[in-house]
Design an enzyme around this catalytic site. Structure first.
Site, PDB file in Angstrom:
ATOM      1  N   GLU A 109      45.694  45.630   2.592  1.00 40.43           N
ATOM      2  CA  GLU A 109      45.051  46.023   1.926  1.00 40.43           C
ATOM      3  C   GLU A 109      45.531  47.395   0.405  1.00 40.43           C
ATOM      4  OE1 GLU A 109      40.944  45.967   3.571  1.00 40.43           O
ATOM      5  OE2 GLU A 109      40.837  43.634   3.564  1.00 40.43           O
ATOM      6  N   ASN A 150      49.144  42.153   4.070  1.00 40.09           N
ATOM      7  CA  ASN A 150      48.496  41.622   3.826  1.00 40.09           C
ATOM      8  C   ASN A 150      47.606  42.306   2.571  1.00 40.09           C
ATOM      9  OD1 ASN A 150      46.502  39.159   5.245  1.00 40.09           O
ATOM     10  ND2 ASN A 150      45.624  40.236   6.265  1.00 40.09           N
ATOM     11  N   HIS A 186      39.351  35.188   2.414  1.00 41.55           N
ATOM     12  CA  HIS A 186      37.988  35.220   3.167  1.00 41.55           C
ATOM     13  C   HIS A 186      36.434  34.729   1.489  1.00 41.55           C
ATOM     14  CE1 HIS A 186      38.495  37.632   6.348  1.00 41.55           C
ATOM     15  NE2 HIS A 186      38.925  38.361   5.492  1.00 41.55           N
ATOM     16  N   GLU A 214      43.202  34.858   7.675  1.00 43.19           N
ATOM     17  CA  GLU A 214      42.242  35.665   7.820  1.00 43.19           C
ATOM     18  C   GLU A 214      41.358  34.786   7.309  1.00 43.19           C
ATOM     19  OE1 GLU A 214      40.939  39.330   6.935  1.00 43.19           O
ATOM     20  OE2 GLU A 214      43.050  40.511   7.264  1.00 43.19           O
ATOM     21  N   ASP A 216      38.286  31.985   6.434  1.00 42.87           N
ATOM     22  CA  ASP A 216      36.405  31.750   6.265  1.00 42.87           C
ATOM     23  C   ASP A 216      35.855  31.393   5.503  1.00 42.87           C
ATOM     24  OD1 ASP A 216      36.119  34.447   5.275  1.00 42.87           O
ATOM     25  OD2 ASP A 216      35.783  35.244   7.965  1.00 42.87           O
TER      26      ASP A 216
HETATM   27  C1  XIL Z   1      36.744  42.907  10.229  1.00 41.65           C
HETATM   28  C2  XIL Z   1      36.344  42.643  11.260  1.00 41.65           C
HETATM   29  O1  XIL Z   1      35.865  41.434  10.951  1.00 41.65           O
HETATM   30  C3  XIL Z   1      34.886  42.791  11.712  1.00 41.65           C
HETATM   31  O2  XIL Z   1      35.082  42.880  12.904  1.00 41.65           O
HETATM   32  C4  XIL Z   1      35.343  45.132  11.896  1.00 41.65           C
HETATM   33  O3  XIL Z   1      34.312  45.342  11.886  1.00 41.65           O
HETATM   34  C5  XIL Z   1      36.298  45.144  10.610  1.00 41.65           C
HETATM   35  O4  XIL Z   1      37.068  44.769  10.018  1.00 41.65           O
HETATM   36  N1  XIL Z   1      39.964  42.221   6.340  1.00 41.65           N
HETATM   37  C6  XIL Z   1      40.681  42.292   6.772  1.00 41.65           C
HETATM   38  C7  XIL Z   1      39.823  42.636   8.952  1.00 41.65           C
HETATM   39  O5  XIL Z   1      42.089  43.210   6.926  1.00 41.65           O
HETATM   40  O6  XIL Z   1      40.657  43.841   9.226  1.00 41.65           O
HETATM   41  C8  XIL Z   1      38.910  42.206   8.803  1.00 41.65           C
HETATM   42  O7  XIL Z   1      37.872  42.470   9.839  1.00 41.65           O
HETATM   43  C9  XIL Z   1      37.891  41.683   7.456  1.00 41.65           C
HETATM   44  C10 XIL Z   1      38.204  42.319   6.411  1.00 41.65           C
END
Ligand code: XIL
Length: 304
Positions: A109, A150, A186, A214, A216
């Site tokens: 990020e 990422n 996400h 990641e 979802d």
């Molecule tokens: C999130 C986790 O899922 C949580 O449990 C934690 O508290 C905060 O981080 N982008 C990312 C991840 O790269 O590391 C994040 O994960 C979600 C958003």
């Protein structure tokens, strides 16, 4: 991570259904080095041991981020001190898992939504070169590891995706060992990122590996059957894009059960984002992915 230690059903499904694992938190700096100079490897080692025991590979997440940092980290100390701390951190973590973690999200990020460099402690204190430095240090610590940049919100066409494309191009032109781009994904059940296929395609064409890091797919609560079907469609389309793209080397979902998903805590009014519900029953999204993967296997094994 707690679930991995304490929850039998969680461990069983994780071992049975997946060929790779990623640490949701256990490899973030704040967790690894809660006190300066004292690493606590218990959780991250346990995850790696679990993966080895179950024949799974490990995707490392994440070396440089602007959040989940240790409280002791000096935010406005000397530039040299902070740079040295970052170098040491990357070197320590990557070296420990050399040969065990095949890929790393080296930076996470680093872009803002408008495509500018995100305003973080790293940018403010070290300047934009921290990104290149991080990749070089990670590469030196494990020359075999595949190194990813990422981010989220760069899945489809847009200012952020364009900026990411340019940034990666500049880094590669300068000889920085960036091997791939991770798309967090996400997503929401009711929309797809615009032009995602073409967007992934241009990164692949530029010689980069791609990873869905990641995935979802959150639904607006309350959950209905129709929304779960819609969600299954989004999961399926993203997997399809990855399968269609030879450069796409990794496909990761961010948690597999609604029982432990981060979504309700971070996205108000949304939930039910995972492949399994909170009682560990497979949802339509699970079936959709499984069907697609099974078809692929049949096709692959039928070809001479
Ligand atoms: C999130 C986790 O899922 C949580 O449990 C934690 O508290 C905060 O981080 N982008 C990312 C991840 O790269 O590391 C994040 O994960 C979600 C958003």
């Amino acid at each position: 991570m707690k679930a991995l230690n304490t929850h039998e059903a969680y461990r069983k499904v994780l071992a049975r259904e997946f060929s790779a694992v990623t640490a949701e938190s256990a490899m973030k700096w704040g967790q690894l080095e809660p006190r300066r100079g004292q690493y606590d490897w218990a959780s991250s080692d346990r995850l790696v041991e679990f993966a080895v025991a179950n024949g799974q590979s490990v995707y490392g997440h994440t070396l440089v981020w602007h959040t989940d940092l240790p409280a002791w980290l000096p935010r406005d100390g000397s530039r040299e001190e902070l740079r040295e701390l970052l170098r040491e951190h990357i070197t320590t973590v990557v070296s420990r898992y050399r040969g065990k973690v095949w890929a790393w999200d080296v930076v996470n990020e680093v872009l803002a939504d408008d495509g500018s460099m995100r305003d973080t402690v790293w940018l403010r204190e070290l300047g934009p070169d921290y990104v290149a430095d991080a990749f070089r240090w990670a590469h030196a610590a494990d020359p075999q590891a595949v190194l990813f940049i990422n981010d989220y919100g760069a899945e489809g066409r847009g200012a952020k995706a364009d900026a990411l494309y340019r940034l990666v191009g500049r880094l590669r032109a300068a000889g920085v060992p960036v091997h791939g781009v991770g798309f967090q994904a996400h997503l929401r059940a009711d929309t797809m990122p615009p032009g995602m296929e073409q967007n992934l395609g241009r990164f692949a064409k530029a010689g980069l590996r791609l990873a869905v890091t990641e995935l979802d797919v959150r639904v607006r609560l309350p959950v209905t059957e129709k929304k779960l079907e819609q969600q299954a469609g989004v999961y399926r389309r993203v997997l399809q894009m990855c399968l269609d793209q030879p450069a796409c080397v990794s496909f990761t979902v961010w948690g597999f059960t609604d029982a432990f998903s981060w979504i309700p805590g971070y996205h108000r009014g949304y939930g039910a984002a995972c492949l399994y519900d909170s009682g560990f029953a497979a949802k339509p999204a699970y079936t959709a992915l499984r069907t697609l993967l099974t078809q692929r296997r049949v096709i692959a094994s039928a070809s001479p």
